[in-house]
Design a protein around this motif. Sequence first.
Motif, PDB file in Angstrom:
ATOM      1  N   THR A  28     -58.279  98.756   7.507  1.00  0.00           N
ATOM      2  CA  THR A  28     -58.275  99.867   6.569  1.00  0.00           C
ATOM      3  C   THR A  28     -58.933  99.467   5.253  1.00  0.00           C
ATOM      4  OG1 THR A  28     -56.225 100.700   7.565  1.00  0.00           O
ATOM      5  CG2 THR A  28     -56.810 101.551   5.385  1.00  0.00           C
ATOM      6  N   VAL A  29     -58.801  98.195   4.887  1.00  0.00           N
ATOM      7  CA  VAL A  29     -59.405  97.691   3.644  1.00  0.00           C
ATOM      8  C   VAL A  29     -60.547  96.724   3.964  1.00  0.00           C
ATOM      9  CG1 VAL A  29     -57.466  98.085   2.111  1.00  0.00           C
ATOM     10  CG2 VAL A  29     -57.510  96.017   3.487  1.00  0.00           C
ATOM     11  N   GLU A  30     -61.337  97.095   4.955  1.00  0.00           N
ATOM     12  CA  GLU A  30     -62.582  96.401   5.299  1.00  0.00           C
ATOM     13  C   GLU A  30     -62.373  94.961   5.753  1.00  0.00           C
ATOM     14  OE1 GLU A  30     -65.297  96.832   2.067  1.00  0.00           O
ATOM     15  OE2 GLU A  30     -65.448  99.010   2.292  1.00  0.00           O
ATOM     16  N   GLY A  31     -61.320  94.738   6.522  1.00  0.00           N
ATOM     17  CA  GLY A  31     -61.186  93.472   7.218  1.00  0.00           C
ATOM     18  C   GLY A  31     -60.505  92.346   6.473  1.00  0.00           C
ATOM     19  N   GLU A  32     -59.326  92.579   5.913  1.00  0.00           N
ATOM     20  CA  GLU A  32     -58.534  91.481   5.361  1.00  0.00           C
ATOM     21  C   GLU A  32     -57.939  90.664   6.499  1.00  0.00           C
ATOM     22  OE1 GLU A  32     -56.840  93.361   1.166  1.00  0.00           O
ATOM     23  OE2 GLU A  32     -55.488  92.981   2.842  1.00  0.00           O
ATOM     24  N   THR A  33     -57.945  89.350   6.344  1.00  0.00           N
ATOM     25  CA  THR A  33     -57.355  88.455   7.344  1.00  0.00           C
ATOM     26  C   THR A  33     -55.978  88.031   6.858  1.00  0.00           C
ATOM     27  OG1 THR A  33     -59.537  87.624   7.988  1.00  0.00           O
ATOM     28  CG2 THR A  33     -57.626  86.291   8.602  1.00  0.00           C
ATOM     29  N   CYS A  34     -54.935  88.443   7.563  1.00  0.00           N
ATOM     30  CA  CYS A  34     -53.556  88.195   7.131  1.00  0.00           C
ATOM     31  C   CYS A  34     -52.879  87.204   8.075  1.00  0.00           C
ATOM     32  CB  CYS A  34     -52.766  89.486   7.075  1.00  0.00           C
ATOM     33  SG  CYS A  34     -53.404  90.660   5.839  1.00  0.00           S
ATOM     34  N   VAL A  35     -52.438  86.080   7.510  1.00  0.00           N
ATOM     35  CA  VAL A  35     -51.796  85.007   8.268  1.00  0.00           C
ATOM     36  C   VAL A  35     -50.301  85.038   7.988  1.00  0.00           C
ATOM     37  CG1 VAL A  35     -51.634  82.521   8.591  1.00  0.00           C
ATOM     38  CG2 VAL A  35     -53.867  83.579   8.191  1.00  0.00           C
ATOM     39  N   PHE A  36     -49.499  85.176   9.025  1.00  0.00           N
ATOM     40  CA  PHE A  36     -48.050  85.227   8.869  1.00  0.00           C
ATOM     41  C   PHE A  36     -47.457  83.824   8.936  1.00  0.00           C
ATOM     42  CE2 PHE A  36     -48.823  89.589   9.582  1.00  0.00           C
ATOM     43  CZ  PHE A  36     -47.692  90.304   9.213  1.00  0.00           C
ATOM     44  N   PRO A  37     -46.374  83.579   8.185  1.00  0.00           N
ATOM     45  CA  PRO A  37     -45.690  82.288   8.316  1.00  0.00           C
ATOM     46  C   PRO A  37     -45.013  82.176   9.677  1.00  0.00           C
ATOM     47  CG  PRO A  37     -44.450  83.766   6.882  1.00  0.00           C
ATOM     48  CD  PRO A  37     -45.751  84.451   7.179  1.00  0.00           C
ATOM     49  N   ASP A  38     -44.677  80.963  10.059  1.00  0.00           N
ATOM     50  CA  ASP A  38     -43.975  80.755  11.321  1.00  0.00           C
ATOM     51  C   ASP A  38     -42.655  81.532  11.303  1.00  0.00           C
ATOM     52  OD1 ASP A  38     -46.016  78.984  12.033  1.00  0.00           O
ATOM     53  OD2 ASP A  38     -44.956  77.281  11.162  1.00  0.00           O
ATOM     54  N   VAL A  39     -42.317  82.138  12.418  1.00  0.00           N
ATOM     55  CA  VAL A  39     -41.156  83.027  12.485  1.00  0.00           C
ATOM     56  C   VAL A  39     -39.885  82.317  12.057  1.00  0.00           C
ATOM     57  CG1 VAL A  39     -39.707  84.395  14.032  1.00  0.00           C
ATOM     58  CG2 VAL A  39     -42.196  84.458  14.277  1.00  0.00           C
ATOM     59  N   ARG A  40     -39.716  81.080  12.489  1.00  0.00           N
ATOM     60  CA  ARG A  40     -38.461  80.370  12.221  1.00  0.00           C
ATOM     61  C   ARG A  40     -38.267  80.036  10.742  1.00  0.00           C
ATOM     62  NH1 ARG A  40     -41.948  76.478  14.198  1.00  0.00           N
ATOM     63  NH2 ARG A  40     -42.172  74.587  12.919  1.00  0.00           N
ATOM     64  N   SER A  41     -39.334  80.082   9.955  1.00  0.00           N
ATOM     65  CA  SER A  41     -39.211  79.716   8.541  1.00  0.00           C
ATOM     66  C   SER A  41     -39.586  80.848   7.602  1.00  0.00           C
ATOM     67  CB  SER A  41     -40.099  78.500   8.238  1.00  0.00           C
ATOM     68  OG  SER A  41     -41.473  78.857   8.290  1.00  0.00           O
ATOM     69  N   SER A  42     -39.771  82.045   8.133  1.00  0.00           N
ATOM     70  CA  SER A  42     -40.301  83.135   7.309  1.00  0.00           C
ATOM     71  C   SER A  42     -39.226  83.925   6.579  1.00  0.00           C
ATOM     72  CB  SER A  42     -41.125  84.091   8.176  1.00  0.00           C
ATOM     73  OG  SER A  42     -40.294  84.704   9.153  1.00  0.00           O
ATOM     74  N   LYS A  43     -37.984  83.875   7.052  1.00  0.00           N
ATOM     75  CA  LYS A  43     -36.949  84.669   6.392  1.00  0.00           C
ATOM     76  C   LYS A  43     -35.563  84.182   6.781  1.00  0.00           C
ATOM     77  CE  LYS A  43     -37.015  88.265  10.004  1.00  0.00           C
ATOM     78  NZ  LYS A  43     -37.206  89.706  10.260  1.00  0.00           N
ATOM     79  N   ILE A  44     -34.590  84.620   5.982  1.00  0.00           N
ATOM     80  CA  ILE A  44     -33.193  84.319   6.268  1.00  0.00           C
ATOM     81  C   ILE A  44     -32.351  85.415   5.613  1.00  0.00           C
ATOM     82  CG2 ILE A  44     -32.727  82.867   4.239  1.00  0.00           C
ATOM     83  CD1 ILE A  44     -31.182  80.994   6.162  1.00  0.00           C
ATOM     84  N   ILE A  45     -31.255  85.785   6.265  1.00  0.00           N
ATOM     85  CA  ILE A  45     -30.402  86.844   5.733  1.00  0.00           C
ATOM     86  C   ILE A  45     -29.578  86.329   4.564  1.00  0.00           C
ATOM     87  CG2 ILE A  45     -30.283  88.010   7.962  1.00  0.00           C
ATOM     88  CD1 ILE A  45     -27.491  86.808   8.309  1.00  0.00           C
ATOM     89  N   ASN A  46     -28.936  87.250   3.830  1.00  0.00           N
ATOM     90  CA  ASN A  46     -28.080  86.859   2.716  1.00  0.00           C
ATOM     91  C   ASN A  46     -26.880  86.045   3.202  1.00  0.00           C
ATOM     92  OD1 ASN A  46     -29.622  88.156   0.810  1.00  0.00           O
ATOM     93  ND2 ASN A  46     -28.372  90.008   0.756  1.00  0.00           N
ATOM     94  N   ILE A  47     -26.767  84.830   2.722  1.00  0.00           N
ATOM     95  CA  ILE A  47     -25.610  83.990   3.011  1.00  0.00           C
ATOM     96  C   ILE A  47     -25.269  83.208   1.744  1.00  0.00           C
ATOM     97  CG2 ILE A  47     -26.059  83.754   5.491  1.00  0.00           C
ATOM     98  CD1 ILE A  47     -27.246  81.020   4.941  1.00  0.00           C
ATOM     99  N   PRO A  48     -24.006  82.776   1.579  1.00  0.00           N
ATOM    100  CA  PRO A  48     -23.659  81.946   0.419  1.00  0.00           C
ATOM    101  C   PRO A  48     -24.222  80.537   0.585  1.00  0.00           C
ATOM    102  CG  PRO A  48     -21.760  82.231   1.854  1.00  0.00           C
ATOM    103  CD  PRO A  48     -22.844  83.113   2.408  1.00  0.00           C
ATOM    104  N   TRP A  49     -24.664  79.943  -0.514  1.00  0.00           N
ATOM    105  CA  TRP A  49     -25.231  78.600  -0.486  1.00  0.00           C
ATOM    106  C   TRP A  49     -24.460  77.695  -1.434  1.00  0.00           C
ATOM    107  CZ3 TRP A  49     -29.131  77.194   2.791  1.00  0.00           C
ATOM    108  CH2 TRP A  49     -29.780  78.241   3.463  1.00  0.00           C
ATOM    109  N   ARG A  50     -24.211  76.476  -0.986  1.00  0.00           N
ATOM    110  CA  ARG A  50     -23.519  75.510  -1.825  1.00  0.00           C
ATOM    111  C   ARG A  50     -24.494  74.906  -2.822  1.00  0.00           C
ATOM    112  NH1 ARG A  50     -20.127  70.989   1.203  1.00  0.00           N
ATOM    113  NH2 ARG A  50     -19.035  72.917   1.805  1.00  0.00           N
ATOM    114  N   ARG A  51     -24.079  74.851  -4.078  1.00  0.00           N
ATOM    115  CA  ARG A  51     -24.933  74.299  -5.127  1.00  0.00           C
ATOM    116  C   ARG A  51     -24.975  72.780  -5.023  1.00  0.00           C
ATOM    117  NH1 ARG A  51     -27.470  75.666  -9.710  1.00  0.00           N
ATOM    118  NH2 ARG A  51     -26.875  77.848  -9.519  1.00  0.00           N
TER     119      ARG A  51
END
Length: 229
Positions: free
Chosen positions: A67-90
Amino acid sequence: MLDMYTNIYTMRQDLERLKKPIGTKENPARTCKDLYYGYPKFKDGWYWIDPNLGMPDDAVYVFCNMTVEGETCVFPDVRSSKIINIPWRRTSRDDAWFSDLRGGFTITYETTGVVQMNFLRLLSSYAYQNFTYTCVQSKAWFDQENLNHNKAIKLMGQDEQIFSIDTLQPNVLTDGCAASTGVSKDKSRTVFEVRTETLSHLPLVDFQPTEYGLPNQAFGFEAGPVCFK
């Protein structure tokens, strides 16, 4: 004579494929831009490209925005691309990056590979990428209660370039994490956009959260594709 004409026909077909590759694994284009020039009526979708123009064995599967004259879009690896909201220890370090946290990791692009990513940069003049920080009682950019950016997160690019309130500032498309209350948990998100002509800055590989560690706090993220123009 039949063998000779068959060979000539085969060579002519091979030459035509080299002149106008169609984006298949057997006949990848160099970039989505090249594919657009050859076939401007192709629709947005997934195609095979081979930026280093070697054997098609190392061709990579990318999303082509025709649609925008051929942009090449590279996605990150699935296993490292996202994570849901969870609590994290500081951790004991206030400047810890997400990859330093217990259970954290870097955002990777191994399916594309270093060589093909470098050639894609050489063939491009501009790149951009979105990063979404999802939150529960965790600021990402602006602190609406204190009216400052003291809790703004940082983003790290491929060449360790930092994008933050104090260095190169990313564009903030929406900042749903600015307020601790009044926003539905599943809609609390801040969306960053990094645009640059210094192509070594992208893709994004890590980020530094600031407000987390309490029982009522949680965060997640989603890294979008890096698109080359």
